[in-house]
Design a protein around this motif. Sequence first.
Motif, PDB file in Angstrom:
ATOM      1  N   LYS A 221       0.841  -1.198   0.000  1.00  0.00           N
ATOM      2  CA  LYS A 221       0.000   0.000   0.000  1.00  0.00           C
ATOM      3  C   LYS A 221       0.877   1.249   0.000  1.00  0.00           C
ATOM      4  O   LYS A 221       1.947   1.264   0.597  1.00  0.00           O
ATOM      5  CB  LYS A 221      -0.916  -0.004   1.218  1.00  0.00           C
ATOM      6  CG  LYS A 221      -1.916  -1.153   1.225  1.00  0.00           C
ATOM      7  CD  LYS A 221      -2.849  -1.061   2.417  1.00  0.00           C
ATOM      8  CE  LYS A 221      -3.870  -2.191   2.396  1.00  0.00           C
ATOM      9  NZ  LYS A 221      -4.802  -2.124   3.559  1.00  0.00           N
ATOM     10  N   GLU A 222       0.367   2.269  -0.666  1.00  0.00           N
ATOM     11  CA  GLU A 222       1.106   3.524  -0.747  1.00  0.00           C
ATOM     12  C   GLU A 222       0.831   4.367   0.491  1.00  0.00           C
ATOM     13  O   GLU A 222      -0.321   4.563   0.886  1.00  0.00           O
ATOM     14  CB  GLU A 222       0.689   4.287  -2.007  1.00  0.00           C
ATOM     15  CG  GLU A 222       1.517   5.529  -2.278  1.00  0.00           C
ATOM     16  CD  GLU A 222       1.200   6.145  -3.626  1.00  0.00           C
ATOM     17  OE1 GLU A 222       1.298   7.382  -3.735  1.00  0.00           O
ATOM     18  OE2 GLU A 222       0.852   5.385  -4.555  1.00  0.00           O
ATOM     19  N   ASP A 223       1.902   4.861   1.117  1.00  0.00           N
ATOM     20  CA  ASP A 223       1.727   5.704   2.293  1.00  0.00           C
ATOM     21  C   ASP A 223       1.638   7.163   1.867  1.00  0.00           C
ATOM     22  O   ASP A 223       1.594   7.486   0.685  1.00  0.00           O
ATOM     23  CB  ASP A 223       2.863   5.473   3.300  1.00  0.00           C
ATOM     24  CG  ASP A 223       4.208   5.984   2.786  1.00  0.00           C
ATOM     25  OD1 ASP A 223       4.276   6.464   1.630  1.00  0.00           O
ATOM     26  OD2 ASP A 223       5.193   5.903   3.542  1.00  0.00           O
ATOM     27  N   GLY A 224       1.639   8.065   2.841  1.00  0.00           N
ATOM     28  CA  GLY A 224       1.489   9.484   2.544  1.00  0.00           C
ATOM     29  C   GLY A 224       2.650  10.079   1.790  1.00  0.00           C
ATOM     30  O   GLY A 224       2.527  11.155   1.200  1.00  0.00           O
ATOM     31  N   GLU A 225       3.784   9.405   1.786  1.00  0.00           N
ATOM     32  CA  GLU A 225       4.971   9.909   1.106  1.00  0.00           C
ATOM     33  C   GLU A 225       5.179   9.244  -0.261  1.00  0.00           C
ATOM     34  O   GLU A 225       6.212   9.416  -0.883  1.00  0.00           O
ATOM     35  CB  GLU A 225       6.209   9.682   1.983  1.00  0.00           C
ATOM     36  CG  GLU A 225       6.122  10.385   3.337  1.00  0.00           C
ATOM     37  CD  GLU A 225       7.338  10.118   4.199  1.00  0.00           C
ATOM     38  OE1 GLU A 225       8.273   9.435   3.713  1.00  0.00           O
ATOM     39  OE2 GLU A 225       7.365  10.586   5.346  1.00  0.00           O
TER      40      GLU A 225
END
Length: 260
Positions: A221-225
Motif C-alpha cells: 500500500k502507498e503511504d502518505g509519502e
Amino acid sequence: MLLSFPYMHPELWSGDDLPGLTFFDPGLEDEPAGNSFRPEGLPLDPATARALINDCISFGEQFKDPGEMAYFGAVTADDFYEGSSMSIQAQLSRQFADGQGGKAEREEREARSKAQFVLLLAWFFEERILELAGLEEGVRNSWDAMDETLGKDEEDSLGERETELGETFSHTGGASDGQEVQLPWQRVIEALPAFLPEDAELVCADPEIFEAWEEYGIEFKEDGEGRLIATAPAWRFGCRRREPQSMPVALKSLTVEILK
C-alpha cells in the motif's frame, strides 16, 4: 533503520542513492564493514563463522553437478542441516547444546544460530559474485589493452571474440556465460527477523522480487509519502504456502518498502 534487501554488500545495491540506507553484516569478518549494521550478541563469532563456511565449501566439493549443490539453497534450513556434513552440524550444535539456560532459551539460541548461518552463506555467496565480476572485468580490460597495443579494429577485437567463446563454453554460473545466479533471497528474508530491531524496515529495489511478492498475493500500500510498503510475517515474504512451525524466526513480522 533502513536496511538493504536482498543484498548485504553496497556494491550490489541496484537502486538509487538512499540517505540512511545500511547493509546487514552477519559477522563473517573480524570488524564490521562501513555503512553496515552488525547486531550485538551474534551466536556465532567470526572465527566459528569462517570455520563453518570452510566446512560448507568442502561439503560442496563432493557435488559434480553445481545444480545439486544449488538444491540446498532452495530447501528449508532443516533440510540443509540434515544433508550437510556432520562437522557443520556439530559446530552449530555446540552453540546451544551446552546445557545452559532453560529449554526455551536453548531453542531460541538454536534458531538464531541457524538463521545466522543462512545469512553467512548468503554473505559469502555475494563475495563470490563480486569476485567473479572483478575477474571478468580484469580479463576484458586485458583484452582491450592488447587490442589497443596491436591496433585491432572492432571487428577483429580479441576481447569481443574472447567474450563470445566464454559465453559458448563457460558454465560457471557467472556473467561470462549469460547466466544470472540467483541469491536464495527467500531464505535470507526468513532469517533476518532473528536479528533486526523493531524499527528496521527492509528496502528492496529488485523488480523481480517485487513481482514474485505480487504474484504470491502480498499487498503493498502507498503511504502518505508515496512509498509502497507492506508488513507481513517473514515466511510470507519467503513465498511459503503455510506457516513453518519448526522455524520460529520466520513467524516474526517484517516491514518491507519497495523502490521502483
